[in-house]
Write a protein that holds these residues in place. Structure first.
Motif, short mmCIF file in Angstrom:
data_model
loop_
_atom_site.label_atom_id
_atom_site.label_comp_id
_atom_site.label_asym_id
_atom_site.label_seq_id
_atom_site.Cartn_x
_atom_site.Cartn_y
_atom_site.Cartn_z
N VAL A 1 24.23 59.79 108.71
CA VAL A 1 24.54 58.90 108.44
C VAL A 1 25.93 58.46 109.84
CG1 VAL A 1 26.50 58.29 106.78
CG2 VAL A 1 24.68 59.39 106.11
N ASP B 1 26.58 50.56 101.98
CA ASP B 1 25.77 51.78 101.34
C ASP B 1 25.61 52.70 101.63
OD1 ASP B 1 23.25 49.15 102.26
OD2 ASP B 1 23.34 49.58 104.01
N TYR B 2 26.81 53.01 101.89
CA TYR B 2 27.49 54.56 101.75
C TYR B 2 28.86 54.99 101.58
CZ TYR B 2 24.62 53.76 106.76
OH TYR B 2 24.57 53.43 107.42
N THR B 3 28.69 53.93 100.41
CA THR B 3 30.29 53.98 99.26
C THR B 3 29.09 54.71 97.77
OG1 THR B 3 31.25 52.27 100.28
CG2 THR B 3 31.29 52.84 97.99
N LEU C 1 29.74 55.38 113.40
CA LEU C 1 28.46 55.29 112.59
C LEU C 1 27.13 55.00 113.39
CD1 LEU C 1 29.04 52.52 109.81
CD2 LEU C 1 28.26 54.42 109.89
N VAL D 1 35.92 57.64 106.25
CA VAL D 1 34.96 58.08 105.08
C VAL D 1 36.80 59.03 104.33
CG1 VAL D 1 33.76 59.97 104.02
CG2 VAL D 1 33.60 59.02 106.92
N LEU E 1 25.97 61.72 99.31
CA LEU E 1 25.53 60.47 99.63
C LEU E 1 22.91 60.93 99.91
CD1 LEU E 1 26.90 59.41 102.80
CD2 LEU E 1 26.97 58.19 100.79
#
Length: 548
Positions: free
Chosen positions: A121, A233-235, A143, A151, A114
């Motif tokens: 995050v 957005d976090y993948t 989040l 995750v 990331l």
């Protein structure tokens, strides 16, 4: 020739098997019982390495051997009706309880992928994994916007381990192709290729996230299945963030009963979900072991882990649907015909004999609940029938067959009195009506109507041009056919052979005539003129090639 990497892997496998004393399993097989005395020669017998139950030792060995072996154990764990209780219980721990990798390593992977500190995050992040499987492990987090998430992090170095094991599978498949008489029918190399493609897809979490999004859309308003949302957005390729779900693991039957979950409804919905994914959407979750499936209190399925998804061709889909329907209606003649039409058995197979064999296998299991069906016996009979009629394995359907086996295993655990056939039959009949019946014809016509309307004004001009060319003798018809091309090639080959035969025969006759001429004295080779030898040899070669 086995390459050094594969040889070292085989040696490691042998060491792991010996370390956990798994020679016991081999010598307990019926085939090897006469040789059980050899267990006394095993190092594990004298060194006392058989610590723990046999199920525990088998589970630990599969964990040590890596992801592919763990997946094999997961598949077995879904069919506890075919396993001794102690082994089935231990293998079920492979579903989400594989030893995790270090917490700080997971944190490093997340921050590296990331490109920001974890604190930027997530407001909270649990360093200890919630679940750990063969390819990845899952951590819980929150989040900054307040959503609870999980995750998923790929195991470091996992691709190298998988490549090694897949290489071993290829080696074994190639050996099988060379030395095993059943290889042509069972296609081990094609099956390994299919598995190779599937397992490597699982190593890309962006692909998995896309799979989850597609499945979520397919069941967006469903009362049967819920798929969590993906946070794109976090993948990344080795990290995926997804909505956290709360439910009871599908394998915890006692907990489901305590919460008052309708197990019969849950089992029926599982069957309906499977058929909806395969025949309605042609996109199905192909890793539905109990570690990946949860249930809500109102008997709704909650799915996770979308790394392995499957689909079939439209042609295979139609053949499968017709096979299922014919099977449910006990129309064994139609089942036999469909297998021949699809090319799953040779074209020359006698339909009446194949029909009789299918009836003998299938008829005893109808109108019986799952708990009364011996699937070990049924599978044995099916394998015998397949071998007898030279039925080939369809590698593209292996994932589907595995998934159906998982679904049936879940149904057996949830509600053993489930009538699998009657649950599936109405859904398939409705699907067939919508895809093949008058309604389907009308829908296809409606779908193509705009394109037909667009082309309609051009038809009169095209018809006029065709008729005009025909009246002038200028109409040309171009026709290409694979069969026609094959016939043309064969005719050309036969033509060449005919010319060679004529030339060869002429040269042989010429040699004979020359040999009989008086006064002809060219260079001699033995008792015959050299010209005669040359013409005779050339004629013989041409004639031999023509007859080959």
């Amino acid at each position: 020739m086995i390459n050094p990497t594969t040889a070292f892997r085989l040696i490691r496998i042998q060491r792991v098997l010996l370390r956990y004393g798994l020679d016991e399993f081999v010598f307990n097989l019926h085939l090897f019982r006469p040789l059980r005395y050899l267990t006394y020669l095993s190092p594990s017998y004298f060194l006392g390495k058989r610590k723990g139950s046999r199920g525990e030792r088998l589970r630990k060995a599969l964990e040590d051997l890596g992801p592919i072996f763990v997946k094999f154990g997961q598949i077995l764990s879904t069919r506890q009706d075919l396993l001794p209780p102690d082994i089935g219980e231990e293998l079920s721990r492979l579903q989400d309880n594989v030893p995790p990798f270090a917490d700080d390593l997971a944190r490093q992977i997340i921050e590296s992928s990331l490109e920001v500190p974890i604190e930027e995050v997530f407001s909270t992040f649990s360093p200890s994994p919630l679940a750990s499987a063969s390819v990845a492990q899952v951590h819980t987090a929150t989040l900054h916007t307040g959503e609870d998430v999980v995750v998923k992090v790929l195991r470091p170095g996992i691709e190298k381990i998988i490549n090694s094991d897949v290489g071993l599978l290829y080696t074994l498949a190639e050996l099988a192709n060379k030395y095993w008489g059943e290889a042509k029918r069972l296609k081990p190399l094609d099956v390994v290729k299919e598995f190779d493609h599937t397992i490597h897809d699982e190593l890309d979490l962006v692909r998995e996230a896309a799979n989850a999004s597609q499945l979520r859309r397919n069941f967006e308003h469903s009362e049967h299945l819920y798929v969590p949302d993906v946070y794109w957005d976090y993948t990344r390729q080795n990290v995926m963030v997804m909505e956290r779900i709360y439910g009871t693991p599908i394998g915890k039957i006692d907990q489901l009963r305590e919460k008052g979950v309708d197990l019969k409804l849950l089992a029926e919905r599982g069957v309906e979900i499977f058929f909806a994914q395969v025949f309605r959407d042609n996109f199905f979750h192909a890793d539905m072991h109990p570690g990946n499936i949860f249930a809500s209190d109102d008997a709704k399925y909650l799915a996770v882990d979308f790394g392995i998804m499957g689909s079939v061709t439209l042609e295979d889909q139609r053949y499968l649907a017709e096979n299922f329907l014919a099977f449910f209606q006990r129309d064994y003649l139609r089942v036999a015909q469909l297998h021949i039409e699809s090319g799953w058995v040779p074209k020359e197979t006698r339909v009446d004999e194949f029909e009789s064999a299918i009836r003998a296998v299938c008829e005893p299991i109808f109108e019986k609940p799952l708990k009364e069906i011996s699937y070990g016996h049924l599978l044995l009979r099916l394998f015998q029938t397949a071998r007898r009629f030279d039925m080939e394995v369809q590698p593209q359907l292996v994932l589907l067959q595995k998934t159906l086996l998982n679904i049936e295993g879940l149904g057996r655990q949830l509600y053993p009195d489930l009538d699998l056939w009657q649950t599936a039959k109405p859904y398939l009949e409705e699907w067939y009506k919508n895809k093949v019946g008058p309604k389907a014809t009308f829908n296809k016509l409606k779908e193509h109507l705009p394109m037909m309307g667009e082309k309609l004004p051009e038809l009169p001009e095209m018809m006029y041009q065709v008729l005009s060319d025909a009246s002038k003798g200028e109409l040309e018809v171009k026709w290409r056919s694979a069969q026609l091309e094959e016939i043309k090639q064969q005719m050309a080959k036969n033509h060449r052979k005919s010319i060679m035969a004529i030339c060869g025969g002429s040269l042989l006759i010429s040699a004979a005539v020359i040999l009989g001429l008086d006064g002809f004295s060219p260079l001699m080779l033995g008792d015959a003129p050299l010209t005669t030898w040359v013409l005779g040899v050339l004629g013989g070669i041409l004639l031999f090639n023509a007859l080959d």
